[in-house]
Design an enzyme around this catalytic site. Structure first.
Site, PDB file in Angstrom:
ATOM      1  N   LEU A 160     -27.465  57.579  86.226  1.00  0.00           N
ATOM      2  CA  LEU A 160     -26.561  57.027  85.224  1.00  0.00           C
ATOM      3  C   LEU A 160     -27.154  57.111  83.823  1.00  0.00           C
ATOM      4  CD1 LEU A 160     -25.241  53.842  87.071  1.00  0.00           C
ATOM      5  CD2 LEU A 160     -24.102  56.045  86.788  1.00  0.00           C
ATOM      6  N   GLU A 205     -31.203  56.782  81.347  1.00  0.00           N
ATOM      7  CA  GLU A 205     -32.621  56.440  81.307  1.00  0.00           C
ATOM      8  C   GLU A 205     -32.929  55.764  79.986  1.00  0.00           C
ATOM      9  OE1 GLU A 205     -35.356  59.741  81.018  1.00  0.00           O
ATOM     10  OE2 GLU A 205     -33.675  61.095  80.599  1.00  0.00           O
ATOM     11  N   GLY A 206     -33.936  54.922  80.037  1.00  0.00           N
ATOM     12  CA  GLY A 206     -34.367  54.221  78.844  1.00  0.00           C
ATOM     13  C   GLY A 206     -35.814  54.485  78.552  1.00  0.00           C
ATOM     14  N   GLN A 207     -36.386  53.599  77.743  1.00  0.00           N
ATOM     15  CA  GLN A 207     -37.753  53.813  77.295  1.00  0.00           C
ATOM     16  C   GLN A 207     -38.765  53.605  78.423  1.00  0.00           C
ATOM     17  OE1 GLN A 207     -38.601  51.509  73.864  1.00  0.00           O
ATOM     18  NE2 GLN A 207     -40.671  52.285  73.586  1.00  0.00           N
ATOM     19  N   PHE A 208     -38.396  52.773  79.418  1.00  0.00           N
ATOM     20  CA  PHE A 208     -39.369  52.405  80.437  1.00  0.00           C
ATOM     21  C   PHE A 208     -38.921  52.712  81.862  1.00  0.00           C
ATOM     22  CE2 PHE A 208     -39.949  49.515  76.842  1.00  0.00           C
ATOM     23  CZ  PHE A 208     -41.244  49.832  76.500  1.00  0.00           C
ATOM     24  N   GLY A 209     -37.758  53.306  82.016  1.00  0.00           N
ATOM     25  CA  GLY A 209     -37.307  53.581  83.377  1.00  0.00           C
ATOM     26  C   GLY A 209     -35.973  54.262  83.396  1.00  0.00           C
ATOM     27  N   LYS A 268     -31.854  49.814  88.913  1.00  0.00           N
ATOM     28  CA  LYS A 268     -32.687  49.944  87.728  1.00  0.00           C
ATOM     29  C   LYS A 268     -34.138  50.053  88.194  1.00  0.00           C
ATOM     30  CE  LYS A 268     -31.635  47.301  84.224  1.00  0.00           C
ATOM     31  NZ  LYS A 268     -31.291  46.121  83.398  1.00  0.00           N
ATOM     32  N   ASP A 296     -25.865  43.103  73.046  1.00  0.00           N
ATOM     33  CA  ASP A 296     -25.324  44.470  73.133  1.00  0.00           C
ATOM     34  C   ASP A 296     -23.970  44.463  73.820  1.00  0.00           C
ATOM     35  OD1 ASP A 296     -25.132  47.181  72.839  1.00  0.00           O
ATOM     36  OD2 ASP A 296     -26.492  47.686  74.479  1.00  0.00           O
TER      37      ASP A 296
END
Length: 856
Positions: free
Chosen positions: A568, A570-574, A607, A711
Site C-alpha cells: 500500500l 512506505e514511509g520513513q521507517f517501514g 504496518k 493528518d
C-alpha cells in the site's frame, strides 16, 4: 472583502477556476498603469490622447480617439505596457461619453500582444476568430473574457469598423502577474488518435499555440499547456463547447517520434532557481494513456551556453487502479537555469498533457556585504565610501580639503558606530545561540513566499464583472512568526548552530520561515514517528510514558499466517502492506470487528517496521501499538493483533475493501438519471452527509480522549461496502498521495493544504487544528475529491496564505464553495476555518450539527 460570484457557465466549473483566480484590474482605471506606459498610433487632439483611455474616467475630452475617420483598412492602435509578463484574462471597453457630450465608440476590435515589444502576435479565440465585439453605446462598459487567455507584457487594442467612422475607446485590462516567467516552450506537434471505424478522429494538437509551426515542430511560443484549462479524466470530454474531442490535451503516440520519449524545451524571461515542475497528465489507461514513466531535465544557465552535463531525473509511480487525470510534481533540486530541456518517457501507447507549470525564484547571486556610506549625489561614485572616493580622485590629491573635513569626520563616526552595532549583534547572537542550542528547529525548509497576485479575500469562483479597486493593492507584508503563546512577534534565524534574533527590517519571508520557532508548541504532547515517519495521533505524554509487553492489550498473531497481496505504501521507517490473514476470525474469537467475508479471506493492513529502524522509531512503534490497542470506536480503525515477538515488528489493523475515501469518491459522479441509465458509479447527497457524520463521530471520540490526529483527510478515511468509514493513518505512506504533502528536505513531510495557520506558523497542533482539517475534508467530500485543496496555489503560496490568516487583514484566500454543497454546510466549513481558535466549533458541535441532515 470581495467575494466573486458565479455566472452562467459556458464551460465546466473547474475549467474556469484559473480565470476566477486571475481577474484583477491591472491599473488603467486606478492609475497604477502610468501615462507614459500608454501610447497610441495617433490621436485626434491632445485632449483625446492615449493617457485618457481609462475605463470609467472622463479626463481630458473623455477617451482616446485616433486621428480622423477610421477606415475599414486602417490599423490604429492603443498600446499598453503592463511592465511585466501578465496572464491576461479579461478586457473591458467603453466609448467616449464626455459628460453626455460625446457619442463615439468602437463596435469591434482586435487584440495584438507581445512578450518582448518586438515580436507581435494576433489573438484569436478557440475557433480562430480574431474580432471581438465591443460597445453598442458610448457609456456602458462591456467585459469580454479571453478564451484562450494571453501571456504578454505589451497589449494593443485595434478598433475595427466596417464603414468609415469616428471611434473612441476607454479600456481596462484584467489578469494577474505571470510568475512562472515562462516565455516559450518547444515540442513536437500534437498528434491524431485514430479510433474505431465510424468514430471521429481525436485531434490532440496544440490548437492555440502562438509560435512557429513547421516540420511538425512547435517553437518559440505558448499555447494550451499554459492556458489554465485542466483536462478531465476522460480526455474525450472537453471543457469548452463547439470544439473537437481531445481538445483540452496535447498528446503524442509512443514510437511515432522515433524514440520512446517526448522532448520539450522551456525558455524563461530570466535566470531562475527551479524548485519543481508540475505536469497535468491524463491517465486513462483503459485507452492506452498513462502518465510518463520518468522524466530527465537538463539545464542551461544562459541561452548561448551548453546544456549542463548532469540532468535532474525523476521516476513516477505508475497507477493502474485509478484512471483519474492528475498533476505529477517533478522536483528540480533548486537548479539554476534560463532554459530547460525535459525528456518525458512513455509508459504506454499514448502520453497526454493539459498543463505544465514551474515553481521557481529569481536567481540572486550572493555578494559579500561591507559597510558603506552613500552620498546624496546620484552618480556612480555615490555608492563608494567617502574615504575611497577621495583616494581615487586625482584632482584633490595632495590638496587640503577644508570644505569636506566635517563630512569626512561625520562619515568616520558613522562607520565606527556601525562597527560597534555589528560587534554588539555578534555578541548577542552568540549569547542567544547558547541559550537556544538545545531548542528543536522548525522543520520548514527555506521557501520563497509569494502569491500569484495581491488581492483581497477571494472565494474562488467566476465573477460576472471583474472587481474594481480604487487604489493600488499594497504588496504582501512579511509574515512574523509568533512565540508559542502567540502574544508577540518573534523571528529566530539559524546562527552558528543555534538561533539568534535578526533585524526584523532586514528579514525576508524565506528567512522568517527557516529554522524559526520550535515545531511543537504544546509541551504536553508526544509525537510518534511510527511507520510513516510521522504519527497518527499526538497524545498526552502520560499515556505513553513506559511500555512493556503486558501493556499491549491485543494478542500475538502467527506471522506465517499473513500472506502478502499488495504494497500500500512506505514511509520513513517501514512499509504498509495489504495482506490476507488466514484464520483470523477464529483467532480473534466471537465479536471480532471484521467485515462479512462471504467466504473470502480477510484482508488486513499490516504496518511493518524496518529491521534497521532507529531505536527511537522502534520505541515509537511500540507506543503506537499501545495507544491503538486502547482505541475502540466504530469510526476509528482498530488494531486487531500484532507480531512483535521477533523482527520485523508488525501491527495488523482493519482494512476496508472499498479502499480510502479519496479514491472512492474520485471515481464517482453525483447520482442522477444519467448515471443510473449508463451504470456510472455514483453517490447521493445523503451518502456524502452520512460520510461526514461518521468522520465527525470518529473525531469526536478522539477529541474526548484528548488525542490530536494531525493528518485528517479523505485519504486517511477507509470505506467498506456499506459506506462505513473508519479513520486511519495510511495516507502519508502512500506514493499516490505524495503530492498532498510538503516535503522538508531530509526531514519530514507536512499536509500543509489541510493544516491550520497556527500549525504551520507556530507548530501548534490541537483539537482545534483538527477541526480546521475536518473543514477541508468536508470540502474534499463535496467536490467528490476531483481537485486538491488550493489547487491553484503552489505549496509556498499556501504557506503565505496562512500568514494572511494570522495577519487577519481580510486578504486570506478561502476554498471556493463546492457546487454540490448546501450553503448551510459551507457556512459550517467556514466556521472550521475561523482565524480565532476559540471560535471554531468542537467536534461534538459539528456532530450535532451534521447528524440531523442524514435522515433527509
Amino acid at each position: 472583502m470581495i467575494i466573486l460570484t458565479s455566472f452562467a457557465l459556458s464551460a465546466d466549473f473547474d475549467s474556469l477556476c484559473v480565470a476566477a483566480h486571475c481577474r484583477y484590474p491591472l491599473g488603467m482605471e486606478d492609475g497604477r498603469i502610468k501615462d507614459h506606459d500608454i501610447t497610441a498610433s495617433s490621436q485626434w487632439y491632445e485632449t483625446t490622447g492615449p493617457q485618457y483611455a481609462r475605463l470609467n474616467r472622463e479626463e481630458g475630452d473623455g477617451a482616446w480617439c485616433p486621428a480622423g475617420l477610421l477606415q475599414p483598412s486602417d490599423t490604429q492602435y492603443l498600446q499598453v505596457d503592463l511592465g511585466q509578463l501578465t496572464f491576461l484574462t479579461v478586457v473591458g471597453t467603453q466609448g467616449r461619453y464626455a459628460r453626455n457630450s460625446g457619442n463615439e465608440f468602437a463596435r469591434m476590435y482586435r487584440l495584438n500582444y507581445s512578450r518582448d515589444g518586438l515580436l507581435w502576435k494576433s489573438w484569436k479565440n478557440r475557433l480562430g476568430d480574431k474580432i471581438m465585439k465591443a460597445n453598442d453605446n458610448s457609456y456602458a462598459s462591456v467585459i469580454k473574457d479571453l478564451h484562450p487567455p494571453v501571456i504578454s507584457r505589451f497589449i494593443r487594442l485595434i478598433p475595427v469598423t466596417q464603414v468609415p467612422n469616428t471611434v473612441c475607446m476607454r479600456v481596462e485590462l484584467y489578469g494577474c502577474p505571470w510568475h512562472d516567467g515562462l516565455i516559450s516552450y518547444s515540442s513536437p506537434e500534437g498528434q491524431q488518435m485514430y479510433s474505431s471505424p465510424g468514430y471521429p478522429i481525436v485531434s490532440l494538437n496544440d490548437s492555440t499555440y502562438d509560435g512557429v509551426h513547421e516540420r511538425r515542430k512547435l517553437s518559440g511560443g505558448l499555447g494550451q499547456l499554459t492556458d489554465g484549462v485542466i483536462g478531465q479524466d476522460d480526455f474525450l470530454v472537453t471543457r469548452q463547447y463547439h470544439v473537437w474531442q481531445g481538445y483540452d490535451y496535447v498528446g503524442w503516440k509512443n514510437g511515432s517520434l522515433g524514440s520512446g520519449h517526448v522532448e520539450m524545451e522551456f525558455v524563461f524571461d530570466k535566470q531562475r532557481n527551479f524548485t519543481s515542475m508540475k505536469v497535468h497528465c491524463n491517465n486513462m489507461f483503459q485507452s492506452g494513456v498513462k502518465i510518463f514513466s520518468s522524466v530527465s531535465c537538463s539545464f542551461k544557465p544562459r541561452l548561448l551556453a551548453n546544456w549542463e552535463a548532469e540532468p535532474a531525473e525523476f521516476h513516477t509511480v505508475l497507477d493502474d487502479r485509478n484512471p483519474s487525470a492528475r498533476y505529477v510534481t517533478v522536483p528540480l533540486g533548486r537548479r539554476t537555469a534560463k532554459a530547460l530541456r525535459c525528456r518525458f518517457t512513455f509508459a504506454d501507447m499514448w502520453m497526454m498533457f493539459s498543463e505544465i507549470s514551474f515553481q521557481s525564484v529569481n536567481t540572486v547571486i550572493p555578494t559579500q556585504m561591507t559597510p558603506v556610506v552613500t552620498s546624496a549625489w546620484p552618480n556612480e561614485e555615490s555608492s563608494m565610501p567617502t574615504t575611497q572616493k577621495t583616494a581615487t580622485n586625482p584632482s584633490v590629491e595632495g590638496q587640503p580639503d577644508n570644505g569636506n573635513t566635517p563630512v569626512l569626520i561625520g562619515c568616520l563616526v558613522t562607520i565606527i558606530l556601525l562597527l560597534v552595532v555589528i560587534i554588539f549583534l555578534i555578541l548577542r547572537c552568540q549569547y542567544v545561540c547558547k541559550v537556544l542550542e538545545k531548542a528543536p528547529r522548525r522543520i520548514l525548509e527555506e521557501v520563497t513566499v509569494r502569491l500569484s497576485s495581491s488581492s483581497d479575500t477571494v472565494i474562488l469562483q467566476t465573477p460576472p464583472v471583474p472587481p474594481r479597486v480604487s487604489q493600488m493593492d499594497p504588496p504582501y507584508e512579511r509574515i512574523f512568526l509568533l512565540d508559542p503563546q502567540g502574544q508577540e512577534r518573534v523571528e529566530l534565524l539559524a546562527c552558528g548552530g543555534g538561533y539568534a534574533e535578526p533585524d526584523v527590517t532586514q528579514c525576508t519571508p524565506h528567512q522568517c520561515f527557516h529554522n524559526s520557532v520550535p515545531h511543537y508548541a504544546e509541551t504536553d504532547i508526544v509525537s510518534l514517528q511510527g511507520v510513516t515517519g510521522s504519527n497518527m495521533y499526538a497524545v498526552p505524554a502520560l499515556t505513553v510514558d513506559s511500555l512493556t509487553r503486558k501493556d499491549i492489550s491485543v494478542a500475538e498473531f502467527p506471522r506465517h499466517r499473513l500472506f502478502f497481496r499488495e504494497k500500500l505504501g512506505e514511509g520513513q521507517f517501514g512499509e504498509v502492506h495489504l495482506c490476507e490473514a488466514e484464520g483470523l476470525p477464529e483467532f480473534l474469537g466471537e465479536g471480532a470487528p471484521l467485515p462479512d467475508r462471504d467466504g473470502r479471506s480477510v484482508l488486513v493492513a499490516v504496518k511493518q517496521l524496518r529491521a534497521d529502524a532507529t531505536n527511537n522509531a522502534r520505541n515509537d512503534f511500540l507506543k503506537e501499538i499501545k495507544i491503538m490497542s486502547r482505541l475502540n470506536d466504530p469510526n476509528i480503525i482498530q488494531l486487531l493483533c500484532v507480531c512483535v515477538s521477533s523482527d520485523p515488528l508488525c501491527m495488523v489493523t482493519e482494512y476496508m475493501e472499498n479502499g480510502d475515501l479519496n479514491m472512492f469518491l474520485s471515481q464517482r459522479e453525483m447520482e442522477s438519471t444519467l448515471t443510473h441509465a449508463n451504470n456510472i458509479p455514483s453517490v447521493s447527497l445523503s451518502d456524502l452527509l452520512h460520510m461526514s457524520v461518521q468522520i465527525s463521530s470518529g473525531m469526536r471520540y478522539l477529541a474526548s480522549l484528548n488525542f490530536v490526529h494531525r493528518d485528517l483527510a479523505t485519504r486517511n478515511c477507509l470505506l467498506d461496502r456499506r459506506l462505513t468509514i473508519k479513520i486511519a493513518d495510511f495516507g502519508m505512506s502512500r506514493n499516490l498521495y505524495s503530492s498532498d504533502y510538503y516535503r522538508i528536505q531530509g526531514r519530514a513531510v507536512l499536509p500543509i493544504r489541510w493544516m491550520a495557520w497556527e500549525s504551520i506558523l507556530l507548530g501548534k497542533f490541537t483539537t482545534a487544528s483538527d477541526v480546521w482539517a475536518f473543514g477541508v475534508t468536508l470540502w474534499e467530500i463535496f467536490t467528490l475529491c476531483k481537485e486538491q485543496p488550493y489547487s491553484l496555489l503552489s505549496d509556498e503560496q499556501v504557506i503565505e496564505n496562512t500568514g494572511e490568516f494570522f495577519r487577519n487583514q481580510g486578504r486570506q484566500i478561502f476554498l471556493f464553495p463546492p457546487p454540490l454543497c448546501p450553503s448551510s454546510l459551507f457556512e459550517l466549513m467556514m466556521r472550521c476555518w475561523d482565524r480565532d481558535i476559540a471560535d471554531r466549533p468542537t467536534f461534538e458541535g459539528l456532530y450535532q450539527a451534521l447528524r440531523p441532515h442524514v435522515a433527509l
